[in-house]
Design an enzyme around this catalytic site. Structure first.
Site, short mmCIF file in Angstrom:
data_model
loop_
_atom_site.label_atom_id
_atom_site.label_comp_id
_atom_site.label_asym_id
_atom_site.label_seq_id
_atom_site.Cartn_x
_atom_site.Cartn_y
_atom_site.Cartn_z
N ASP A 226 82.86 5.07 42.36
CA ASP A 226 83.47 4.31 43.44
C ASP A 226 84.32 5.27 44.27
O ASP A 226 84.69 6.35 43.80
CB ASP A 226 84.34 3.18 42.90
CG ASP A 226 84.53 2.06 43.92
OD1 ASP A 226 83.68 1.16 43.99
OD2 ASP A 226 85.53 2.12 44.67
N ARG B 127 96.76 -7.11 54.34
CA ARG B 127 96.74 -6.18 53.21
C ARG B 127 97.73 -5.03 53.37
O ARG B 127 98.21 -4.49 52.37
CB ARG B 127 95.32 -5.64 53.01
CG ARG B 127 94.35 -6.70 52.52
CD ARG B 127 93.07 -6.11 51.99
NE ARG B 127 92.19 -7.16 51.48
CZ ARG B 127 91.03 -6.93 50.89
NH1 ARG B 127 90.59 -5.68 50.74
NH2 ARG B 127 90.28 -7.93 50.47
#
Length: 270
Positions: free
Chosen positions: A140, A41
């Site tokens: 979030d 990633r």
């Protein structure tokens, strides 16, 4: 240029530094077996800065001028796999429960990722609530996920688990450049308040109380002590008789909480 042709390796000591960064920023504990995922990633960030090693990237992260890059690392390393009506028995139970309630209903999707969960909840509420006085807070840690949730645009493949007729009822099909995608209707998007909240930190004032809190597929990323702290923190925002939903693969057994199990992975605050 030649350095970029050979894929760099993420050394153990470099991975430990990234583990520490994630723990300090989000409370998430990266397990040792996540090293390949982390390397993959972050590779795009090495390429972005034309760096030849993770050591160079870590040095960049230490620079106070790259605070936003540190935040981006948290976004990239936060697992955000989700889809509409995930673990659908929860939504069936929620709809049946909601149909029995009177008065205003306030719902919190506490780890909303890119928005699929709160929009699923909004559709269920639209179908089942006995009152139009309901609202959803969706939060979030990731700013990029909140931005996607705010747009409310998804690939058509995300609609595969929609109940029959709900895609047409609550969403708009894309045309032209948006073909193969859909957008949640504005009337539903306006029902949801999006907030950036780190569940490992003190919660914002005047957040609850809520009638329902969804905290699903989040606790698996924390150690047992942090799990307990998070759950205890969240249930202070839940009214007596309110419901807490956790993921089917998660457990709060042994946490000594004033709650009773009402159905698999759904708890009522006593």
């Amino acid at each position: 240029m030649s350095a970029l042709l050979t894929l760099p390796k993420l050394a153990e000591h470099e991975f430990r530094r990234l583990q520490k960064l994630m723990a300090e920023a989000s409370g998430i504990q990266l397990a040792p077996n996540k090293r390949p995922l982390v390397a993959g990633r972050l590779m795009k960030r090495l390429r972005h800065y034309r760096l030849g090693s993770y050591a160079d990237y870590l040095q960049l992260l230490d620079n106070p001028l790259f605070i936003k890059e540190r935040r981006l690392v948290v976004d990239l390393l936060t697992t955000n796999e989700t889809y509409f009506f995930r673990e659908h028995p929860h939504f069936d139970f929620f709809g049946e429960w909601l149909a029995r309630q009177r008065g205003p209903q306030k719902i919190w999707s506490a780890a909303c990722s890119s928005g699929e969960e709160p929009y699923s909840l909004a559709m269920v509420a639209s179908e089942n609530a006995r009152t139009q006085d309901w609202s959803i807070v969706a939060s979030d840690l990731s700013q990029s996920m909140l931005a996607r949730a705010r747009d409310g645009i998804y690939d058509m493949a995300q609609a595969k688990y929609f109940p029959e007729g709900w895609l047409k009822r609550y969403c708009l099909n894309g045309v032209g450049d948006m073909s193969g995608r859909f957008r949640v209707q504005a009337a539903l998007r306006e029902r949801i308040t999006l907030r950036e909240i780190n569940l490992t930190q003190p919660l914002p004032e005047a957040l609850g109380p809520f009638d329902v809190i969804f905290l699903r597929n989040v606790l698996i990323y924390f150690n047992n002590e942090e799990k307990q702290r998070i759950v205890r923190r969240l249930i202070t925002q839940l009214r007596v008789g309110g419901l807490l939903f956790i993921g089917h693969a998660e457990s709060i057994h042994g946490f000594d909480l004033p709650m009773r199990l009402t159905c698999p992975s759904v708890y009522e605050l006593l």
